[in-house]
Design an enzyme around this catalytic site. Structure first.
Site, short mmCIF file in Angstrom:
data_model
loop_
_atom_site.label_atom_id
_atom_site.label_comp_id
_atom_site.label_asym_id
_atom_site.label_seq_id
_atom_site.Cartn_x
_atom_site.Cartn_y
_atom_site.Cartn_z
N ALA A 103 -5.24 -1.99 -0.21
CA ALA A 103 -4.81 -3.19 0.44
C ALA A 103 -3.10 -3.18 0.19
CB ALA A 103 -5.21 -4.07 -0.44
N LYS A 104 -2.53 -4.32 0.72
CA LYS A 104 -1.34 -4.49 0.57
C LYS A 104 -0.81 -6.00 0.48
CE LYS A 104 2.44 -1.56 -0.25
NZ LYS A 104 2.22 -0.39 -0.99
#
Ligand code: GLU
Length: 420
Positions: A108-109
């Protein structure tokens, strides 16, 4: 179907890297698209009160690539250049990194379009709390675990942990990693990414039979990753001849005083105003002669234009995505530079984030020695797997690493099947 949701240069770059690996793995078309695209994203516009009483709206995102192997994992970036396509590419790189290292996570980011150096501590706190408040329904210790990235740090994580915990009615340290040790952070997390970069660089020097005290290094980027990488290389006898950040670059073929630069950066937040060497234009730093070139800042700094001019023996990618695909082709054709790809080279951070999450969930805290021993063991094991795959397929290290990372996720997706 090729989605246009994340269309941008950097997302296209990650997609092409994926395609090359998927081709080598002979991945069937339906599995290919499922493995490539991020599962979901949340974009928010956040009103934040500034110190002068005005209200400003900030744009923020979180992209979760997949939830096939466990929670998503990845940092939150505060930078004026943040956009959803970049956040998606960074989430994909997190997936392949976690998978290569054998961590039970998807990637994720997150990102907020802001220049954090322009906000006061109070404004940064209000922005960070607002961001976590907006993300609360979307994240969780078993859903998505945030961490620091460019422009954020342990203090940001402490505010976010506090906001989430207040929403839930109990302290939940496992919601973020990279926290200060006083509130459940792991010993060694802050230094881990930079130390991993230095450790893997030393491994390459050993393979090439270059003694550390005959090697030189240039470190581009002097934030959390670059500063600790430079400090660690310096401590092991490597002469660091060049450093730079967004504000200024320094060069001295006789070696720079890295502990002094580190202290200046810690005190002032950047290298601006340090007096330890001759300055040179930022673009020239990368092409000065050295043994180890460590880009530790942003994406796409090694391009097809400067790749032919590089005068290093090893590239250690402390940043995510610092080398464009066209530059990779130039480097492969040159054949005289060993590249330690980002998904391995900068993975020390997320590896110790994983240790931190384990410690939070078990309420059982590790010694610094245990963290370091296990970190280097895991980096060396992944490095060996990458080397074997590279020799087996006769492909460059990045492609070998990506086939390992992507292949493991695709196999997990195939075995789990489609729901419903
Ligand atoms: N932001 C870091 C990275 O790009 C660390 C992520 C984490 O620790 O979850 O790898």
């Amino acid at each position: 179907m090729r989605s246009t949701l994340y269309e941008s240069e950097v997302f296209g770059m990650a997609c092409r890297q994926f395609d090359r690996a998927a081709d080598l793995l002979n991945m069937p078309a339906d599995l290919r698209e499922r493995t490539l695209y991020p599962r979901r994203c949340l974009s928010v516009l956040m009103p934040v009160r500034l110190d002068d009483g005005r209200v400003e709206i900030f744009e923020g995102h979180r992209v979760q690539h997949h939830l096939t192997m466990g929670p998503c994992k990845g940092g939150v970036r505060y930078h004026p250049g943040v956009h959803i396509g970049e956040v998606a590419a960074l989430a994909m790189w997190m997936t392949w990194k976690c998978s290569l290292l054998g961590l039970p996570y998807g990637g994720a980011k997150g990102g907020v379009k802001v220049d954090p150096s322009k906000l006061s501590p109070g404004e940064l706190e209000r922005l960070s709390r607002r961001y976590m408040y907006e993300m609360t329904p979307f994240v969780g210790p078993q859903v998505d675990v945030m961490a620091p990235d460019v422009g954020t740090n342990a203090q940001t994580m402490a505010w976010m942990m506090d906001t989430y915990s207040n929403e839930k009615g109990h302290t939940e340290p496992a919601i973020v990693t990279g926290k200060p040790p006083e509130v459940g952070g792991s010993l060694g997390r802050k230094e881990a990414t930079g130390r991993g970069v230095a450790h893997l660089s030393r491994r390459r020097l050993e393979t090439l039979k270059i003694p550390a005290n005959r090697a030189t290094a240039i470190v581009q980027g002097f934030g959390n990753v670059g500063s600790y990488a430079a400090l660690d290389l310096h401590a092991s006898g490597v002469k660091v001849v060049g450093i730079g950040d967004a504000t200024v670059s320094f060069h001295n073929p006789a070696g720079l005083d890295i502990p002094s630069a580190f202290e200046h950066q810690t005190r002032h937040g950047s290298l601006a105003g340090w007096r330890g060497g001759d300055t040179l234009p930022n673009a020239e730093l990368l092409v000065q002669p050295c043994t180890v070139l460590a880009p530790c800042a942003m994406e796409r700094v090694i391009t097809h234009e400067n790749a032919p001019k590089l005068r290093c023996r090893i590239i250690a990618e402390g940043a995510n995505g610092p080398t464009t695909n066209r530059a990779d082709e130039v480097l492969a054709a040159r054949g005289d530079i060993d590249l330690i790809p980002d998904v391995l080279c900068n993975s020390g951070g997320v590896v110790v984030s994983y240790f931190e999450w384990l410690q939070n969930l078990a309420n059982d805290y590790w010694t610094r020695e245990r963290v370091d021993t296990k970190l280097f063991e895991m980096l060396d094991a992944a490095d060996r797997r990458m080397g074997e795959r590279s020799r087996e397929l006769g492909v460059p290290s990045r492609l070998a690493a990506l086939t390992l990372g992507i292949g493991r996720v695709a196999e997990a997706k195939r075995l789990r099947g489609l729901f419903p």
